[in-house]
Scaffold this motif. Structure first.
Motif, mmCIF file in Angstrom:
data_model
loop_
_atom_site.group_PDB
_atom_site.id
_atom_site.type_symbol
_atom_site.label_atom_id
_atom_site.label_comp_id
_atom_site.label_asym_id
_atom_site.label_seq_id
_atom_site.Cartn_x
_atom_site.Cartn_y
_atom_site.Cartn_z
ATOM 1 N N UNK A 84 -9.573 39.132 0.874
ATOM 2 C CA UNK A 84 -10.827 39.413 1.751
ATOM 3 C C UNK A 84 -10.416 40.040 2.924
ATOM 4 N N UNK A 85 -11.404 41.049 3.327
ATOM 5 C CA UNK A 85 -11.146 41.727 4.305
ATOM 6 C C UNK A 85 -12.621 42.246 4.962
ATOM 7 N N UNK A 86 -12.360 42.453 6.308
ATOM 8 C CA UNK A 86 -13.609 42.906 7.109
ATOM 9 C C UNK A 86 -13.498 44.405 6.970
ATOM 10 N N UNK A 87 -14.416 45.128 6.487
ATOM 11 C CA UNK A 87 -14.368 46.832 6.513
ATOM 12 C C UNK A 87 -14.571 47.153 8.001
ATOM 13 N N UNK A 88 -13.912 47.946 8.350
ATOM 14 C CA UNK A 88 -13.985 48.482 9.951
ATOM 15 C C UNK A 88 -13.300 49.979 9.786
ATOM 16 N N UNK A 89 -13.702 50.678 11.033
ATOM 17 C CA UNK A 89 -12.994 52.186 10.921
ATOM 18 C C UNK A 89 -11.957 52.147 12.101
ATOM 19 N N UNK A 90 -11.083 53.122 11.745
ATOM 20 C CA UNK A 90 -9.844 53.451 12.592
ATOM 21 C C UNK A 90 -10.398 54.101 13.861
ATOM 22 N N UNK A 91 -11.352 55.004 13.705
ATOM 23 C CA UNK A 91 -11.898 55.977 14.721
ATOM 24 C C UNK A 91 -13.345 55.733 15.020
ATOM 25 N N UNK A 92 -13.725 56.270 16.100
ATOM 26 C CA UNK A 92 -15.082 56.120 16.525
ATOM 27 C C UNK A 92 -16.013 57.347 15.937
ATOM 28 N N UNK A 93 -17.114 57.299 15.578
ATOM 29 C CA UNK A 93 -17.752 58.484 15.053
ATOM 30 C C UNK A 93 -19.348 57.918 14.463
ATOM 31 N N UNK A 102 -13.659 55.419 4.726
ATOM 32 C CA UNK A 102 -13.260 54.190 4.422
ATOM 33 C C UNK A 102 -13.523 53.888 2.887
ATOM 34 N N UNK A 103 -12.412 53.334 2.381
ATOM 35 C CA UNK A 103 -12.250 53.288 0.964
ATOM 36 C C UNK A 103 -12.129 51.772 0.675
ATOM 37 N N UNK A 104 -12.336 51.319 -0.550
ATOM 38 C CA UNK A 104 -11.948 49.983 -0.822
ATOM 39 C C UNK A 104 -10.409 49.788 -1.015
ATOM 40 N N UNK A 105 -9.815 48.705 -0.359
ATOM 41 C CA UNK A 105 -8.486 48.475 -0.444
ATOM 42 C C UNK A 105 -8.126 47.864 -1.819
ATOM 43 N N UNK A 106 -8.982 47.049 -2.458
ATOM 44 C CA UNK A 106 -8.719 46.399 -3.765
ATOM 45 C C UNK A 106 -9.980 46.493 -4.355
ATOM 46 N N UNK A 107 -9.850 46.167 -5.720
ATOM 47 C CA UNK A 107 -11.120 45.667 -6.710
ATOM 48 C C UNK A 107 -11.571 44.476 -5.761
ATOM 49 N N UNK A 108 -13.030 44.389 -5.852
ATOM 50 C CA UNK A 108 -13.646 43.286 -5.054
ATOM 51 C C UNK A 108 -15.331 43.440 -5.206
ATOM 52 N N UNK A 109 -16.016 42.497 -4.425
ATOM 53 C CA UNK A 109 -17.500 42.580 -4.207
ATOM 54 C C UNK A 109 -17.684 42.793 -2.941
ATOM 55 N N UNK A 110 -18.754 43.827 -2.584
ATOM 56 C CA UNK A 110 -19.134 44.081 -1.233
ATOM 57 C C UNK A 110 -20.084 43.142 -0.875
ATOM 58 N N UNK A 128 -16.925 47.641 15.418
ATOM 59 C CA UNK A 128 -18.324 47.523 14.863
ATOM 60 C C UNK A 128 -18.027 46.991 13.385
ATOM 61 N N UNK A 129 -19.020 45.912 13.202
ATOM 62 C CA UNK A 129 -18.946 45.131 11.774
ATOM 63 C C UNK A 129 -19.603 45.818 10.797
ATOM 64 N N UNK A 130 -18.778 46.323 9.779
ATOM 65 C CA UNK A 130 -19.667 47.293 8.716
ATOM 66 C C UNK A 130 -20.107 46.262 7.429
ATOM 67 N N UNK A 131 -19.186 45.458 6.870
ATOM 68 C CA UNK A 131 -19.348 44.941 5.657
ATOM 69 C C UNK A 131 -17.924 44.158 5.433
ATOM 70 N N UNK A 132 -18.162 43.043 4.307
ATOM 71 C CA UNK A 132 -16.803 42.538 3.970
ATOM 72 C C UNK A 132 -16.625 42.889 2.518
ATOM 73 N N UNK A 133 -15.284 42.603 2.110
ATOM 74 C CA UNK A 133 -15.109 42.839 0.643
ATOM 75 C C UNK A 133 -14.170 41.594 0.420
ATOM 76 N N UNK A 134 -14.645 41.292 -0.769
ATOM 77 C CA UNK A 134 -13.713 40.002 -1.176
ATOM 78 C C UNK A 134 -13.584 40.142 -2.999
ATOM 79 N N UNK A 135 -12.357 39.684 -3.146
ATOM 80 C CA UNK A 135 -11.909 39.742 -4.628
ATOM 81 C C UNK A 135 -11.918 38.144 -4.828
ATOM 82 N N UNK A 136 -12.810 37.770 -5.823
ATOM 83 C CA UNK A 136 -12.974 36.221 -6.100
ATOM 84 C C UNK A 136 -12.634 35.667 -7.544
#
Length: 315
Positions: A74-83, A171-179, A194-202
């Motif tokens: 599980x990961x919370x998608x986020x950006x390393x930079x501002x833009x 921003x790319x998916x670090x693993x197979x999962x569901x957004x 900034x909160x973008x979305x979550x990605x989970x592998x279940x």
């Protein structure tokens, strides 16, 4: 009617009245006597009991506990930079593959810097190639050639640095999962917080639970568990794959983690689970009704009938 007859009737009526008044007082004496005789007769009769033939059966020594389902990854998608977001490729609730592009941040300035650095690198590379031939003929000093070669290497590093910065705009998916649900839109200005979305592998899914410390030496990696969750009557299977190496000093429990297949997607992270953990299986255990056990100070006992006699047996 003469005087004597009247006296006889009066005395008779008096005795009848006295008898009626005394009867309630005398009746318990006769009743108690009859009751005592009946009790004595009952005591002399045989005591009726129910007997059960003892047999062997398979018994499981098991623990019942509760736990929580967790995503395998599980990961919370986020950006390393501002833009500013220029493109969003993710779809809420959809599956994605590892490395798939999910979001793009404006990189026009970085692309311009990259183009300039590549032009400078190409020019420096050509100059280094000409000076290398001159160096072989003695037309240039080694010092001049080394300075040009160093410039080429610096420009290569600059190009690599800019490319690394451009990668941070993607921003790319670090693993197979569901957004999960997204919280940004195209044109939004985002930062690393900034909160973008979550990605989970279940699939598989993890299961966290704990057991009392007295069972520490009876649980091992590889032990099987069964569990149920609300919303379905199915019973799921799992296997312990990790055990915390220390006991929680606050709760006096041992934390355990298991893994279960979730091919059908019925198990959702965060759900509450009722768990059964089998510690041992006894194939030839003697089975007795619970009501047959008689508690004692030193334990428990049962009454056993053998060869026409009844005897006590501690269990």
């Amino acid at each position: 009617m003469n005087q004597i007859t009247k006296r006889i009737l009066f005395v008779g009526a008096l005795f009848v009245a006295l008898g009626a008044l005394a009867y309630p007082k005398v009746k318990p004496l006769f009743t108690d006597s009859n009751t005592a005789n009946s009790a004595a007769a009952s005591a002399r009769s045989a005591l009726q009991v129910d007997a059960v033939r003892v047999g062997t059966d398979s018994v499981e020594d098991k623990i019942f506990t509760t736990g929580t389902l967790l995503a395998n990854e599980e990961v919370e998608l986020s950006s390393e930079i501002s833009g500013k977001i220029t493109d969003i490729y993710l779809e809420e609730g959809r599956n994605v593959k590892q490395g798939q592009l999910l979001l793009k941040i404006n990189d026009s300035e970085l692309q311009a810097q990259l183009t300039r650095a590549q032009y400078r690198l190409n020019l420096a590379t050509e100059r280094e190639s000409r000076q290398e031939k001159l160096l072989e003929k003695g037309g240039i000093s080694q010092e001049d050639y080394d300075a040009t070669l160093n410039e080429v290497n610096v420009l290569k590093s600059e190009v690599a640095l800019i490319k690394a910065q451009i990668e941070k705009t993607e921003i790319r998916a670090p693993f197979n999962g569901r957004v999960g649900l997204k919280y940004v839109s195209e044109g939004s200005y985002i930062s690393p917080t900034t909160r973008i979305a979550s990605l989970q592998s279940i699939n598989p899914i993890k299961l966290d639970f704990s057991i009392p410390e007295r069972y520490v030496n009876t649980v091992e990696v590889g032990d099987r568990i069964t569990f149920t969750v609300q919303g379905t009557d199915r019973e799921f299977q799992g296997e312990i794959y990790a055990i915390e190496p220390r006991i929680n000093s606050q709760t006096r429990t041992l934390q355990i983690r298991a893994r279960s297949n979730n091919d059908e997607g019925l198990l959702v992270p965060g759900a509450f689970a009722d768990i059964k953990l089998v510690l041992d299986t006894i194939d030839d255990a003697l089975m007795l009704p619970t009501i047959a056990l008689v508690p004692e100070i030193q334990g428990q006992k049962v009454f056993m009938y053998s060869n026409g006699q009844v005897m006590e047996q501690r269990v």
